[in-house]
Motif scaffolding. Structure first.
Motif, mmCIF file in Angstrom:
data_model
loop_
_atom_site.group_PDB
_atom_site.id
_atom_site.type_symbol
_atom_site.label_atom_id
_atom_site.label_comp_id
_atom_site.label_asym_id
_atom_site.label_seq_id
_atom_site.Cartn_x
_atom_site.Cartn_y
_atom_site.Cartn_z
ATOM 1 N N MET A 1 -5.085 33.642 -17.659
ATOM 2 C CA MET A 1 -5.530 33.759 -16.138
ATOM 3 C C MET A 1 -6.733 32.611 -15.953
ATOM 4 S SD MET A 1 -7.286 37.422 -15.888
ATOM 5 C CE MET A 1 -6.220 38.315 -16.947
ATOM 6 N N ASN B 1 -4.385 27.707 -15.421
ATOM 7 C CA ASN B 1 -3.214 28.444 -14.901
ATOM 8 C C ASN B 1 -3.263 28.395 -13.551
ATOM 9 O OD1 ASN B 1 -4.044 29.717 -17.725
ATOM 10 N ND2 ASN B 1 -1.701 30.377 -17.210
ATOM 11 N N ASP C 1 -0.325 27.632 -10.740
ATOM 12 C CA ASP C 1 0.422 28.661 -10.022
ATOM 13 C C ASP C 1 0.273 28.221 -8.399
ATOM 14 O OD1 ASP C 1 0.855 29.981 -12.165
ATOM 15 O OD2 ASP C 1 -1.126 31.313 -12.030
ATOM 16 N N THR D 1 0.175 28.609 -19.928
ATOM 17 C CA THR D 1 0.282 30.280 -19.991
ATOM 18 C C THR D 1 -0.046 30.445 -21.576
ATOM 19 O OG1 THR D 1 1.657 30.548 -18.076
ATOM 20 C CG2 THR D 1 1.380 32.264 -19.981
ATOM 21 N N ASN E 1 -1.593 36.166 -12.273
ATOM 22 C CA ASN E 1 -0.959 34.732 -12.253
ATOM 23 C C ASN E 1 0.067 34.885 -11.092
ATOM 24 O OD1 ASN E 1 -1.948 32.849 -14.073
ATOM 25 N ND2 ASN E 1 -1.301 34.075 -15.727
#
Length: 629
Positions: free
Chosen positions: A43, A47, A51, A216, A263
């Motif tokens: 996270m 990321n 996202d 990830t 996420n």
């Protein structure tokens, strides 16, 4: 005597958390922790970028890709747990035992580049967070992250549980911040649920999906987790190992599902706040913050910035830990903790610093994407050996991967490596098209390097299949324990005693006399460290030097009157070097030193003479800790 630095991975915290003689919830809680340190890598700011892009461009449609990434991560991290618990090795140490020195060095370089790239993402994320929350210029935010090295050193000296508690607190802040933002943006839950159903991806969606998986599943997490599980002291019986694997499975499942929630929350936030309001090209973290301000006022963007700072801070702590693991595992090299972390951080800060100077604040976004591409290059070099090591029945025994687990692991490995190779090819192609100068650089430098990396990856895959190795010894920074076949008492003839004219001298001398009695010859060593002594050595005779000589002679006279054979030895300049030189010239076979008792900050300022001397001499060293009155 000084313990040689523990040969285990993260030796200073190895087996420091007790899990034995506990039952029920207390047993489970004693194992919880390592996976939370790992989960922050899932996270981190890298990321966030993927996202945000996924949510703003495709709404909730790519949530299933996040779920797939989480399932892959669960499998791979549990393989790391098995490697660390069953074989007592981290991934870097296992690689050291399997591959030739040159290949192993290449693996170290690749892993170190990946960790610097990861650290770079954390630095950028935290600098952006400070800028968004306090208006601090990015270049100052990047500079402030240098202080993280001191924070990590302090936390590790406080113990593994304190470090885990700090990281879990930051994760809690991130989770609460996004939970609050969910109430503010009010997503359509029916549409969110539909996002978990896999759909066909067009070329643009596939590119984003590759980015999500690449950002990830990070290589440094595999090194880190295989080491962190060894901080738990477990029963090494068959049943004890099964229990440890079971509890670590729950630790991993809980922690990574929490990372999945964060996420998914970022993606849902981007979809609800941007996609359904017509903002479809939000990929920059700063742009997302500005739009949140325009749409929802000040609360949502403030929570966004706070979560970004917490994510960057927690991720950088675990990244520097991974740097320690790969250096010690691959190279058998162990240096001072503060220096190692400072070097890792500097290697990441320098490109961020110069990017801001030459490309401005906007250049950081591109640098963040580049860091994820670099991570993609390294991923196969961690995943492929991990599957080989945990599938080896000769070394893993009954805990080797089952056929279904092995099949799933290789299937996911092919997906990860294939998608990341596609991502790298795409980036190289775009780079080559950006201009004639870039095209020449790509064709004559970047492409040959990429081909060389591809050949190395093929070798890493084939070597364990083609060569069935005998059980090689574990190569660790300070070697293996010797066989105990002669335990007769040793008679020391020349014993050195370091003297600093403090209240500790009496205890130091007393312990030395206990080792040699009246049979041995005692060399009382004192080092004059004045500026004059450093430059002029034996030629100096200032008031401090003369006073030290007189005081040392008093000690010698006292010991002689008591029937001991003693002699004064004066050294000049740096304490560690002078002590080692006297020990060599006098042929000392046992050295007794008083511990200075410094804490963390004083160690950073004054250094640790005991450690320095221990690495310069080849004789046993007894360190006498000051007695509390």
């Amino acid at each position: 005597m000084t313990q040689q630095h523990d040969s285990h991975s993260l030796g200073n915290v190895h087996n420091t958390v007790t899990t034995e003689n506990k039952t029920g919830w207390r047993k489970l809680l004693s194992f919880l922790g390592p996976a939370y340190l790992v989960s922050v890598g899932y996270m981190d700011p890298g990321n966030w970028a993927t996202d945000l892009a996924a949510g703003s461009q495709f709404g909730y449609k790519l949530i299933w890709v996040l779920l797939l990434s989480n399932l892959i991560a669960l499998l791979l991290q549990n393989l790391c747990v098995r490697l660390g618990i069953v074989r007592g090795l981290d991934l870097a140490q296992a690689s050291k035992n399997t591959y030739p020195p040159f290949v192993n060095f290449c693996l170290y370089v690749m892993a170190q580049i990946a960790i610097v790239a990861c650290d770079l993402a954390e630095i950028i994320g935290m600098a952006i967070g400070l800028n968004l929350l306090f208006g601090l210029p990015l270049i100052w935010g990047v500079s402030i992250t240098l202080l993280d090295t001191l924070l990590l050193l302090l936390l590790l000296n406080k113990g593994m549980r304190k470090l885990e508690g700090f990281i879990i607190s930051l994760i809690f802040i991130v989770g609460v911040a996004f939970l609050a933002q969910m109430f503010i943006v009010k997503p359509q839950m029916i549409d969110v649920a539909k996002g978990f159903i896999p759909t066909k991806l067009n070329s643009q969606a596939l590119y984003i999906a590759i980015g999500i998986i690449g950002a990830t599943v990070m290589p440094h997490n595999l090194y880190l987790h295989s080491s962190l599980v060894q901080t738990r002291k477990i029963d090494r019986s068959e049943e004890g190992i099964k229990t440890a694997i079971k509890y670590n499975f729950w630790d991993t499942t809980i922690a990574l599902n929490l990372a999945f929630f964060v996420n998914a929350a970022i993606l849902i936030l981007a979809a609800a706040a941007f996609y359904y309001r017509g903002y479809h090209e939000v990929a920059e973290i700063q742009d997302a913050h500005k739009l949140l301000t325009n749409i929802f006022g000040k609360l949502a963007p403030a929570l966004f910035a706070i979560a970004l700072i917490a994510a960057g801070q927690s991720s950088t702590v675990t990244g520097t830990l991974a740097g320690q693991i790969i250096m010690e595992g691959h190279l058998n090299l162990r240096i001072a903790p503060w220096l190692r972390r400072l070097l890792t951080r500097l290697l990441a800060i320098i490109p961020a610093f110069f990017t801001i100077l030459h490309a401005g604040d906007e250049g950081l976004g591109k640098l963040l994407i580049l860091s994820q591409v670099v991570l993609s290059l390294q991923l196969g070099f961690a995943v492929i050996p991990l599957i080989h090591f945990t599938s080896d029945k000769k070394r893993m025994g009954q805990f080797a991967n089952s056929i279904p687990m092995k099949a799933a692991a290789w299937f996911f490995a092919v997906i990860i490596v294939g998608l990341n190779v596609q991502l790298v090819i795409q980036e190289i192609g775009d780079w080559a098209k950006s201009g004639p100068d870039s095209a020449q650089l790509v064709h004559f430098v970047i492409v040959p390097i990429a081909i060389g990396i591809g050949v190395l990856m093929l070798y890493v895959f084939l070597r364990p299949l083609l060569y069935k190795h005998v059980n090689q010894p574990i190569q660790v920074p300070h070697g293996l324990a010797s066989t105990l076949d002669n335990l007769e008492a040793i008679q020391y003839k020349q014993i050195g005693i370091t003297i600093d004219f403090s209240k500790n001298d009496q205890d130091t001398i007393r312990h030395a006399l206990m080792q040699g009695g009246k049979r041995a010859h005692y060399n009382l060593i004192h080092v004059v460290e004045t500026a004059g002594a450093r430059y002029y050595g034996k030629q100096v005779m200032d008031s401090e030097t003369q006073s030290d000589v007189d005081n040392l002679d008093k000690y010698v006279t006292t010991l002689t009157d008591l029937g001991y054979k003693a002699e004064a030895k004066i050294g000049y300049g740096g304490a560690a070097t002078a002590i080692a030189q006297i020990a060599k010239e006098t042929e000392i076979d046992f050295l007794v030193m008083g511990s200075h008792g410094h804490k963390v900050l004083k160690d950073l300022i004054f250094g640790t003479t005991v450690d320095a001397v221990r690495h310069k001499v080849n004789v046993p060293v007894l360190v006498v800790k000051p007695q509390k009155k």
